[in-house]
Design an enzyme around this catalytic site. Structure first.
Site, PDB file in Angstrom:
ATOM      1  N   TYR A 163     153.329  14.877  75.991  1.00 35.37           N
ATOM      2  CA  TYR A 163     152.271  13.856  75.911  1.00 35.37           C
ATOM      3  C   TYR A 163     151.690  13.884  74.506  1.00 35.37           C
ATOM      4  CZ  TYR A 163     147.861  11.361  76.770  1.00 35.37           C
ATOM      5  OH  TYR A 163     146.803  10.475  76.708  1.00 35.37           O
ATOM      6  N   ASP A 184     153.498  17.478  66.564  1.00 36.42           N
ATOM      7  CA  ASP A 184     152.214  17.169  67.187  1.00 36.42           C
ATOM      8  C   ASP A 184     151.531  18.503  67.480  1.00 36.42           C
ATOM      9  OD1 ASP A 184     151.121  15.245  70.119  1.00 36.42           O
ATOM     10  OD2 ASP A 184     150.096  16.691  68.830  1.00 36.42           O
ATOM     11  N   LYS A 218     141.594  17.953  68.460  1.00 31.95           N
ATOM     12  CA  LYS A 218     140.933  18.952  69.299  1.00 31.95           C
ATOM     13  C   LYS A 218     140.135  19.977  68.475  1.00 31.95           C
ATOM     14  CE  LYS A 218     144.261  18.278  73.035  1.00 31.95           C
ATOM     15  NZ  LYS A 218     143.549  17.878  74.247  1.00 31.95           N
TER      16      LYS A 218
END
Ligand code: KE4
Length: 427
Positions: A146, A239, A267
């Site tokens: 994801y 990522d 994050k």
């Protein structure tokens, strides 16, 4: 043990009248684990408190950002200082330069850096850049990975090994999915077969997948993937929205010893406020507007408050002993849980990298999404509910990673293991 949740229930009922599913992000609805979401009221260090005042030791950490725990005083002070000067200007500020410099110092592969407000924006733009640079349309992603919710990444694997993507969500057009191919994690043969077409602009990978549960790459995978992409003129996009500053200060690329062409972080980099970034080779990044033809923009990109929170977080993470402590905390919890499951004859295995880990309810090994899906989701749901009832907050999905934060004490992790011991006894 945590008590009843009448207030959470009332707020949830109200929320469902106006917010789809009562939540602003689907996984928060706790649908996979068969219970209602808790509405949180505050966090402090390693703990969160729901609207009814129940206390939980927190292994979610807001899905990764809160590696230092909740309401860290130094971060609140940094945000407060920034706030005193205003919140946003729509003009460049010095702190954005400091942020970009700190990101590059941590990950030198990011020769140029652009800040955005979410991981989705970071990965979406990295792909657009890759297509602009290579003049190729197709991209390759990993089944079960994801990268946020941009159309060309909301693509499910079709049947077979290397498949043309099919829309993974309603509203994603066949056209948007058509240029995304999907191969299994850790499957170099399938990856090579796709790259050999010479049509692939980029491979985007979760450097250490967290969204199928924690499923590390096999030992030779990072290096071979790097070689394969280079050999076929395909860009490698790491990522690191989860892994950046999580598994090491320099992210998974530091652990793997490889240099991606582009990297996305988020994050932790935002320190609990909305900030993310993408960056990489200067010759690629300089295609970005206003220098070049690849457009990207954002009203609140590089927001000074988020920059302040991110910079302070990174400063604290650079202090000696940080990652040894994080790794130790993750090890105690993950190995403690596994031992308890094994002691009760419950099929279980654990994947862990530092302070990110997942207890899978199956014998294992879990090396890709297909194997992760063989886990016993009913038993995971029972584990989640039992741990919540004993005051431990877990990510509400077997296909997510749990995170220990620096705010947890040795007693806290002892308490978490005791809660697991009791829960595993009952499920
Ligand atoms: P955001 O757009 O949610 O900031 O980031 C998207 C993203 C990109 N890359 C990776 C590896 C990610 O894990 C994410 C977002 N992660 C999810 C769950 N792991 C966030 C939680 C949610 O969706 O509510």
């Amino acid at each position: 043990m945590s008590g009843d949740i009448p207030r959470s229930r009332d707020i949830f009922a109200r929320a469902q009248e106006i917010i789809p599913g009562g939540v602003n992000s689907p996984v928060r609805a706790c649908r996979q684990v068969g219970c209602e979401p808790l509405f949180m009221a505050r966090g402090e260090g390693g703990r969160v408190y729901d609207a009814d005042g129940n206390e939980y030791l927190d292994l979610v950490g807001s899905w990764g950002p809160l590696i230092l725990g909740h309401a860290h005083l130094e971060i609140l002070e940094a945000i407060g200082r920034a706030m005193a000067s205003g919140t946003t200007f729509g003009a460049p500020t010095e702190i954005e330069v400091e942020f970009a410099e700190a990101i590059r110092a941590a990950m030198p592969s990011m020769e140029r850096v652009r800040a955005v407000s979410s991981g989705t924006e970071a990965t979406m733009t990295a792909l657009r850049l890759a297509r602009g640079f290579t003049r190729r349309d197709k991209i390759l992603k990993i089944d079960g990975a994801y990268h946020g919710h941009s159309d060309s990444l909301l693509v499910a694997a079709g049947s077979g090994a290397a498949t043309l993507g099919i829309p993974g969500s309603a509203g994603v057009t066949a056209g948007a999915a058509r240029d995304t191919l999907v191969v299994p994690h850790n499957d170099l043969a399938a990856t090579e077969a796709v790259l050999a077409t010479g049509e692939i602009a980029a491979v985007i990978v979760e450097a250490i997948p967290g969204n199928m549960g924690c499923v590390p790459p096999l030992p030779d995978y990072p290096e071979k993937l790097r070689a394969l992409t280079a050999a076929h003129g395909t860009l490698l996009i790491y990522d690191e929205v989860i892994t950046g500053f999580r598994v090491a200060y320099g992210g998974a690329q530091a652990l793997h010893g490889i240099t991606p062409d582009l990297t996305c972080v988020g994050k932790i980099a935002g320190g609990g406020l909305p900030a993310a970034a993408f960056g990489g080779r200067a010759d690629i990044m300089e295609l970005l507007a206003p220098l070049g033809p690849v457009y990207q923009a954002g009203t609140l990109s590089g927001n000074p408050l988020a920059m302040a929170a991110g910079l302070k977080t990174l400063e604290i993470l650079r202090r000696p002993g940080t990652y040894e402590r994080l790794d130790r905390l993750g090890q105690i919890v993950a190995e403690g849980w596994l031992a308890e499951a094994r002691a009760r004859g419950i099929p279980a295995c654990v994947n862990r990298v530092g302070s990110m880990f997942t207890l899978f309810f199956q014998e294992g090994p879990v090396t890709d999404y297909a194997s992760a899906k063989r886990s016993d989701l009913q038993r995971f749901g029972a584990f989640f509910r039992g741990m919540r009832a004993r005051g431990v907050s877990l990510p509400p999905s077997q296909f997510e990673a749990a995170f220990t934060s620096l705010a947890l004490s040795d007693d806290d992790v002892g308490q978490i293991c005791e809660a697991a011991r009791e829960t595993l006894r009952e499920i």
